[in-house]
Design a protein around this motif. Sequence first.
Motif, short mmCIF file in Angstrom:
data_model
loop_
_atom_site.label_atom_id
_atom_site.label_comp_id
_atom_site.label_asym_id
_atom_site.label_seq_id
_atom_site.Cartn_x
_atom_site.Cartn_y
_atom_site.Cartn_z
N GLY A 67 0.82 -1.21 0.00
CA GLY A 67 0.00 0.00 0.00
C GLY A 67 0.85 1.26 0.00
N TYR A 68 0.17 2.37 0.21
CA TYR A 68 0.80 3.69 0.10
C TYR A 68 1.75 3.97 1.26
N GLY A 69 2.84 4.65 0.97
CA GLY A 69 3.72 5.20 2.01
C GLY A 69 4.70 4.21 2.60
N VAL A 70 5.29 4.60 3.72
CA VAL A 70 6.29 3.77 4.40
C VAL A 70 5.62 2.50 4.92
N SER A 71 6.27 1.35 4.71
CA SER A 71 5.68 0.08 5.14
C SER A 71 6.62 -0.68 6.07
N TYR A 72 6.04 -1.54 6.90
CA TYR A 72 6.86 -2.40 7.76
C TYR A 72 7.73 -3.33 6.91
N LEU A 73 7.16 -3.81 5.79
CA LEU A 73 7.94 -4.68 4.90
C LEU A 73 9.19 -3.98 4.39
N GLY A 74 9.03 -2.69 4.04
CA GLY A 74 10.16 -1.91 3.54
C GLY A 74 11.23 -1.74 4.60
N ILE A 75 10.79 -1.51 5.84
CA ILE A 75 11.76 -1.35 6.94
C ILE A 75 12.46 -2.68 7.22
N ASP A 76 11.71 -3.78 7.17
CA ASP A 76 12.31 -5.11 7.34
C ASP A 76 13.34 -5.38 6.24
N PHE A 77 13.01 -4.99 5.02
CA PHE A 77 13.96 -5.14 3.90
C PHE A 77 15.24 -4.36 4.21
N ALA A 78 15.08 -3.14 4.69
CA ALA A 78 16.25 -2.30 5.02
C ALA A 78 17.10 -2.96 6.11
N HIS A 79 16.42 -3.48 7.13
CA HIS A 79 17.13 -4.11 8.26
C HIS A 79 17.86 -5.38 7.80
N ASP A 80 17.16 -6.20 7.00
CA ASP A 80 17.77 -7.46 6.53
C ASP A 80 18.97 -7.23 5.63
N ALA A 105 3.97 8.65 9.23
CA ALA A 105 4.46 7.30 9.55
C ALA A 105 5.05 7.25 10.96
N ILE A 106 4.26 7.64 11.95
CA ILE A 106 4.74 7.71 13.35
C ILE A 106 5.24 6.34 13.81
N ASP A 107 4.36 5.33 13.70
CA ASP A 107 4.69 3.98 14.20
C ASP A 107 5.81 3.34 13.39
N LYS A 108 5.81 3.57 12.08
CA LYS A 108 6.82 2.93 11.21
C LYS A 108 8.22 3.49 11.52
N VAL A 109 8.29 4.81 11.71
CA VAL A 109 9.60 5.43 12.01
C VAL A 109 10.09 4.95 13.38
N ALA A 110 9.17 4.79 14.34
CA ALA A 110 9.55 4.27 15.67
C ALA A 110 10.04 2.82 15.54
N TYR A 111 9.36 2.04 14.71
CA TYR A 111 9.74 0.63 14.47
C TYR A 111 11.15 0.57 13.86
N ALA A 112 11.42 1.47 12.91
CA ALA A 112 12.73 1.50 12.27
C ALA A 112 13.81 1.86 13.29
N LYS A 113 13.50 2.79 14.17
CA LYS A 113 14.46 3.25 15.18
C LYS A 113 14.87 2.08 16.08
N GLU A 114 13.87 1.24 16.44
CA GLU A 114 14.16 0.05 17.27
C GLU A 114 15.15 -0.86 16.58
N LYS A 115 15.13 -0.83 15.24
CA LYS A 115 16.02 -1.71 14.46
C LYS A 115 17.33 -1.00 14.06
N GLY A 116 17.53 0.19 14.63
CA GLY A 116 18.78 0.91 14.35
C GLY A 116 18.81 1.62 13.01
N ILE A 117 17.63 1.94 12.50
CA ILE A 117 17.55 2.61 11.19
C ILE A 117 17.02 4.03 11.38
N ASP A 118 17.76 5.00 10.86
CA ASP A 118 17.33 6.40 10.93
C ASP A 118 16.52 6.77 9.70
N PHE A 119 15.67 7.78 9.86
CA PHE A 119 14.84 8.28 8.76
C PHE A 119 15.12 9.76 8.50
#
Length: 565
Positions: A118-131, A146-160
């Motif tokens: 779907g539209y915008g930042v996705s959890y799948l995209g963040i998982d791809f970045a992390h992997d 993307a409040i929750d998605k950016v927070a999820y990325a931060k937990e995985k050590g990814i900055d936005f």
Amino acid sequence: MRWTVKPIPEKTKIKHLQEVLGVDATIATLLVQRGVETFEQAKDFFRPQLSHLHDPYLMKDMDKAVERIEKAIANGEQILVYGDYDVDGTTAVSLMSSYLLSVYSNVATYIPDRYNEGYGVSYLGIDFAHDNDFTLIVALDCGIKAIDKVAYAKEKGIDFVICDHHRPGAEIPDAVAVLDAKQEDCHYPYDELCGCGVGFKLIQALGANRNQTIEDLIPYLDLVATAIAADIVPITGENRVLAYYGLQVINSNPRAGIKALIQNIKKKELTVTDVVFVIAPRINAAGRMKHGQHAVTLLTETDVNQAEVYAKEIEEFNQNRRTLDQQITEEALEQIKELKEENNSTSVVYQEDWHKGVIGIVASRLTETHYRPTVVFTKSGDKLAASARSVIGFDVYNALEACADCMEQFGGHMYAAGLTLKPEQYEAFKAKFEAVVKATIDTKLLTPEITIDAELSLESITPKFYRILKQFEPFGPGNMTPVFLTQSVQDTGWGKPVGETKDHLRLVLDAPIPGERTNITGIGFGLGAKYELVTDKKPFSVVYSLDENEWQGNVSLQLKIRDLK
């Protein structure tokens, strides 16, 4: 159609411009209507300069965004350039990735799948970045909500770093930097940039660190102009400058991908309209029918021959898209007919097997036909996904906001938005959307309006007048193609319905003037049924814009007729 003639501006302002510019009253009137009142403003309007662009560091968080990207480059981090699958998103990703790759190699791109993500930042995209060990995501044309998605990325050590132009919600994502001039505490002088435009401001700031001037970045402006045209943002201020120079690049030395898309167009000079109807649908077709990454691959390709191969694939996607949207539009129109909701202020339709990639186009077509705020739904996984379109003057985003309790999520602009909801919410949403629109819309907005800039006599239409009018380009929201009204004209007897099904109307007009005749040809697309109004030299009024007609090597001025009565 409702005909609305714009009020005539202050006569002193018109007279002043006539004197300082040496133009006639009509041209001066058109300029004052566009906020041009002095010699200096006219100079800026007719001769946009790259020096008129604002300092990118005036945008909130620009310094933080540049600092984080430079740190990533210095430390050898992996950077993922992420963007939406529409024209604005894919051009923005192409722009940012190709710029970063010109100075640094650890850069990749990611476009979410329209159907799975779907539209915008996705959890799948963040998982791809992390992997794949990406530690920085630069998100373009999305991310402001993307409040929750950016927070999820931060937990995985990814900055936005977020580059967006959509309206923010009450909360801003906790990103390293959020570039969006629509934030209340951002005091950037122009807040109508598209997503690709915000991306351009970021590369402008990055370029300043490398002693690059704005001239060094001109080759990227074909992408920016394409996004400005496709995203229907106002072509005023900074957008006007970017579109003006971007069109020059498109017409003189476009990147290989755009060159491949326009190579079969037999036109000396492409305009914003050509970008909207030729380039944009093809770029969009990739995300609609297959995957938006195909568009990025085309737009970042530097080999002309390879670009032609990609362009052929995209042309096939576009042909399939056209077939589908025609079929679904017919089905949706039939559904509206069966629902017998003629007195409704909205059209809301749903069929679970409609192709998600074309429901936005279908919503636009239905709005053109029934002229009311429209939402088209289809099934997407276990949810319903929809595209909303509005009529001129009505903010569909605000209407959707009032229906927030009946939706999972939504986002967009005044005239176009997307939303998702659970199947069990559909009926409640439909009822509430109708109630909200009915209560808030001015009923006259449900009749299409033609806004007329000025009255004009046929004898005023000269090659010189048209040459000056051409310099008003690029046209678009905020600077629309001037529309004129001429009263008491008649057809010379040469008028006739034309086209395979006689849907169009060709006229040769005359406004009898003592001592001279003024014949000019006009073409009215879709006006064939009005032929009876112009027969037997009956007088009528006509609303039109001006363009050139090229036939067998001869070029002549003609009226592009919008309506007559």
